[in-house]
Design an enzyme around this catalytic site. Structure first.
Site, PDB file in Angstrom:
ATOM      1  N   ARG A  90       0.844  -1.207   0.000  1.00 15.32           N
ATOM      2  CA  ARG A  90       0.000   0.000   0.000  1.00 15.32           C
ATOM      3  C   ARG A  90       0.874   1.249   0.000  1.00 15.32           C
ATOM      4  O   ARG A  90       0.577   2.223  -0.698  1.00 15.32           O
ATOM      5  CB  ARG A  90      -0.924   0.008   1.219  1.00 15.32           C
ATOM      6  CG  ARG A  90      -1.730   1.297   1.321  1.00 15.32           C
ATOM      7  CD  ARG A  90      -2.719   1.293   2.460  1.00 15.32           C
ATOM      8  NE  ARG A  90      -3.405   2.580   2.519  1.00 15.32           N
ATOM      9  CZ  ARG A  90      -4.426   2.868   3.320  1.00 15.32           C
ATOM     10  NH1 ARG A  90      -4.894   1.942   4.139  1.00 15.32           N
ATOM     11  NH2 ARG A  90      -4.998   4.051   3.321  1.00 15.32           N
ATOM     12  N   ASN A 145     -10.582  -4.421  -1.066  1.00 20.40           N
ATOM     13  CA  ASN A 145     -10.386  -3.291  -1.973  1.00 20.40           C
ATOM     14  C   ASN A 145      -9.413  -3.647  -3.090  1.00 20.40           C
ATOM     15  O   ASN A 145      -8.661  -4.612  -2.969  1.00 20.40           O
ATOM     16  CB  ASN A 145      -9.850  -2.096  -1.174  1.00 20.40           C
ATOM     17  CG  ASN A 145     -10.962  -1.249  -0.614  1.00 20.40           C
ATOM     18  OD1 ASN A 145     -11.973  -1.028  -1.264  1.00 20.40           O
ATOM     19  ND2 ASN A 145     -10.790  -0.777   0.617  1.00 20.40           N
ATOM     20  N   CYS A 167     -18.950  -1.514   0.437  1.00 20.77           N
ATOM     21  CA  CYS A 167     -17.980  -0.529   0.931  1.00 20.77           C
ATOM     22  C   CYS A 167     -18.627   0.185   2.109  1.00 20.77           C
ATOM     23  O   CYS A 167     -19.826   0.505   2.061  1.00 20.77           O
ATOM     24  CB  CYS A 167     -17.636   0.459  -0.179  1.00 20.77           C
ATOM     25  SG  CYS A 167     -16.548   1.809   0.356  1.00 20.77           S
ATOM     26  N   ASP A 168     -17.851   0.459   3.145  1.00 21.13           N
ATOM     27  CA  ASP A 168     -18.414   1.120   4.318  1.00 21.13           C
ATOM     28  C   ASP A 168     -18.314   2.644   4.248  1.00 21.13           C
ATOM     29  O   ASP A 168     -18.749   3.333   5.167  1.00 21.13           O
ATOM     30  CB  ASP A 168     -17.755   0.614   5.604  1.00 21.13           C
ATOM     31  CG  ASP A 168     -16.307   1.069   5.751  1.00 21.13           C
ATOM     32  OD1 ASP A 168     -15.719   1.525   4.750  1.00 21.13           O
ATOM     33  OD2 ASP A 168     -15.755   0.947   6.856  1.00 21.13           O
ATOM     34  N   HIS A 198     -16.446   4.329  -4.542  1.00 20.84           N
ATOM     35  CA  HIS A 198     -15.562   5.471  -4.269  1.00 20.84           C
ATOM     36  C   HIS A 198     -15.695   6.546  -5.348  1.00 20.84           C
ATOM     37  O   HIS A 198     -14.764   7.306  -5.598  1.00 20.84           O
ATOM     38  CB  HIS A 198     -14.104   5.029  -4.129  1.00 20.84           C
ATOM     39  CG  HIS A 198     -13.836   4.289  -2.856  1.00 20.84           C
ATOM     40  ND1 HIS A 198     -12.596   3.792  -2.517  1.00 20.84           N
ATOM     41  CD2 HIS A 198     -14.643   3.967  -1.813  1.00 20.84           C
ATOM     42  CE1 HIS A 198     -12.664   3.195  -1.342  1.00 20.84           C
ATOM     43  NE2 HIS A 198     -13.895   3.292  -0.896  1.00 20.84           N
ATOM     44  N   TYR A 272     -14.308  10.298  -1.613  1.00 21.84           N
ATOM     45  CA  TYR A 272     -13.233   9.869  -2.502  1.00 21.84           C
ATOM     46  C   TYR A 272     -13.228  10.624  -3.828  1.00 21.84           C
ATOM     47  O   TYR A 272     -12.238  10.574  -4.565  1.00 21.84           O
ATOM     48  CB  TYR A 272     -13.323   8.359  -2.758  1.00 21.84           C
ATOM     49  CG  TYR A 272     -12.806   7.522  -1.614  1.00 21.84           C
ATOM     50  CD1 TYR A 272     -11.502   7.041  -1.602  1.00 21.84           C
ATOM     51  CD2 TYR A 272     -13.616   7.218  -0.530  1.00 21.84           C
ATOM     52  CE1 TYR A 272     -11.020   6.281  -0.558  1.00 21.84           C
ATOM     53  CE2 TYR A 272     -13.144   6.458   0.531  1.00 21.84           C
ATOM     54  CZ  TYR A 272     -11.848   5.995   0.511  1.00 21.84           C
ATOM     55  OH  TYR A 272     -11.375   5.255   1.564  1.00 21.84           O
ATOM     56  N   ARG A 292      -0.921   8.112   3.763  1.00 23.91           N
ATOM     57  CA  ARG A 292      -1.954   7.482   4.590  1.00 23.91           C
ATOM     58  C   ARG A 292      -1.510   6.098   5.079  1.00 23.91           C
ATOM     59  O   ARG A 292      -1.814   5.704   6.214  1.00 23.91           O
ATOM     60  CB  ARG A 292      -3.254   7.361   3.784  1.00 23.91           C
ATOM     61  CG  ARG A 292      -4.386   6.606   4.468  1.00 23.91           C
ATOM     62  CD  ARG A 292      -4.910   7.313   5.685  1.00 23.91           C
ATOM     63  NE  ARG A 292      -5.919   6.495   6.357  1.00 23.91           N
ATOM     64  CZ  ARG A 292      -6.261   6.621   7.621  1.00 23.91           C
ATOM     65  NH1 ARG A 292      -5.681   7.524   8.381  1.00 23.91           N
ATOM     66  NH2 ARG A 292      -7.189   5.849   8.139  1.00 23.91           N
TER      67      ARG A 292
END
Length: 449
Positions: A90, A145, A167-168, A198, A272, A292
């Site tokens: 990531r 994701n 998706c939350d 998103h 997003y 992030r």
């Protein structure tokens, strides 16, 4: 009744299990199984999970395994939350594009496309393994994701799989709306929403006859943020609040809702959308040396594993050792709606088939649906204006090209996917990022020729 959590070593696992345990009677769940390929990480997380179940005096039996058959056999629900490549990858997803002046983000832009290529085939493998071992009427509820790319891969390769991609973030936005307007019952809001994962907009938010979309728009325009008053007060003294969606990068995100609304106040945007509509601003606000991913590793990851070490030494679980909230509640409530045929309204990712009238029928869109025992009953959102249609179709083309390129091993199609993405200014920049991403993802990506 068995629930299997794929990605049992995730920092979200303890919170999800607590959400399941709180609904034990409604779900009639007898056993939760944790399944992960990282045995050591999963074992440590399972210690907290075991403590939660014992602390709640839950009758749920816990099984921890790295064996597929043990994980899936006779399971009714499979909650998938894989992170292929973990946080090390990531971090590369986020930092490589930033080095080229582009958005560096986990699920959006080039980082999201890179993550998608890593996750595409592992998700298909989960579907095949579940089909082989699980109960015939099983449901896979997928949080893995990037959901937009994963859902397109599932549509292309396993169109008949019993999977619902979710998706939350929409529910997290509604929670923030509730906090801003001092309405705690955000799960009772009635909403309409359309878009891609998103990449969407709330067209209506109502509660007990109140037009909350109008109220929250007024609030954001007045306060120049979607942060609630209590958080704004705390931020006068501290640069972070300590909640999952309130680290430094998220504070920028909630503030950027104001900028997006300034240019288009018609609908409340998914947060997003900042990465696509404010990409220059986002890059300028970003620290290419500390993204992030680093925030999460220094907060949620650190808190959980330090908490586990503390528990091993003392038998005490600290308050910040794990996160419990909307993320776990959303997936557990969805399972409850499927099992008990409640026809409760959720925002889910489904094949379009007319849900958005003037978008291609094979598009994987994010829209409201009533959830019952037979799966989603989609609530059609009608046609959309050219502005939204154009944005969605560009993003959709990028995601479809990526999946096709991954399946075919086509360098050209993946390059086109990167080039078409709205976060990338030119094909030459796309190629430079892609070539660097190929080197970084040698262990995970299909070969591109």
């Amino acid at each position: 009744m068995i629930i299997t959590i794929v990605g049992g070593g995730s920092t979200f696992t303890p919170g999800i299990v607590k959400s399941i345990a709180l609904r034990q009677k409604e779900l009639e769940v007898e056993e939760v199984r944790l399944f992960d390929i990282d045995e050591d990480r999963q074992y440590k997380v399972s210690l907290v999970v075991d403590w939660i179940l014992k602390d709640m005096k839950s009758p749920i039996r816990l099984t921890v395994t790295t064996d597929k058959r043990t994980a899936y056999e006779n399971s009714s629900f499979i909650f998938a939350q894989m992170r292929v490549g973990k946080y090390a990858m990531r971090e590369k997803d986020e930092k490589i594009p930033l080095r080229h002046g582009c958005v560096g983000q986990e699920t959006c832009g080039c980082g999201g496309l890179a993550y998608g290529l890593r996750t595409l085939f592992p998700m298909i493998q989960v579907i095949d393994d579940v089909e082989k071992y699980a109960a015939p009427d099983h449901w896979i509820l997928n949080y893995s994701n990037p959901a937009a790319v994963v859902s397109e891969a599932c549509r292309a390769l396993r169109p008949h799989a019993r999977i619902i991609n979710i998706c939350d973030m929409p529910i997290a936005i509604l929670e923030m709306v509730g906090r801003c307007l001092d309405i705690p019952n955000f799960t009772d809001f009635d909403v309409n929403y359309f878009g891609l994962n998103h990449f969407g907009w709330f067209t209506d938010i109502t509660y007990q006859g109140r037009d909350l979309k109008a109220e929250i728009t007024e609030y954001v325009m007045k306060n120049k943020t979607l942060l609630p008053p209590d958080v704004l007060e705390k931020l006068k003294e501290h640069d972070r609040v300590g909640e999952r969606h309130l680290n430094a990068s998220w504070i920028h995100t909630w503030n950027n809702v104001y900028k997006v609304l300034q240019s288009n106040p018609e609908y409340l945007p998914n947060t997003y959308l900042q990465y696509y509509l404010l990409s220059k601003d986002v890059v300028e606000e970003s620290n290419p040396e500390y993204t992030r991913a680093n925030e999460v590793m220094d907060s949620r990851e650190k808190d959980l594993f330090e908490g586990i070490d503390h528990y091993i030494k003392t038998g005490e679980v600290t308050a910040k050792a794990f996160y419990h909230g909307a993320h776990g509640n959303y997936i557990a409530d969805l399972a409850m709606a499927l099992k008990n045929d409640t026809k409760k309204k959720f925002i889910v990712i489904v094949q379009n088939n007319g849900a958005i009238e003037n978008i291609a029928p094979d598009a994987m869109v994010e829209v409201p649906a009533y959830i019952g025992k037979n799966g989603p009953e989609v609530i059609c959102q009608g046609p959309i204006d050219d502005y939204y249609k154009g944005l969605m179709e560009q993003q959709l083309a990028s995601e479809k090209l990526l999946v096709a390129g991954g399946i075919e091993g086509s360098y050209e199609k993946v390059w086109k996917a990167f080039s078409m993405n709205k976060t990338v200014p030119s094909a030459t920049v796309a190629k430079a990022i892609l070539d660097e991403m190929i080197e970084a993802n040698k262990e995970f990506w299909p070969e591109l020729r």
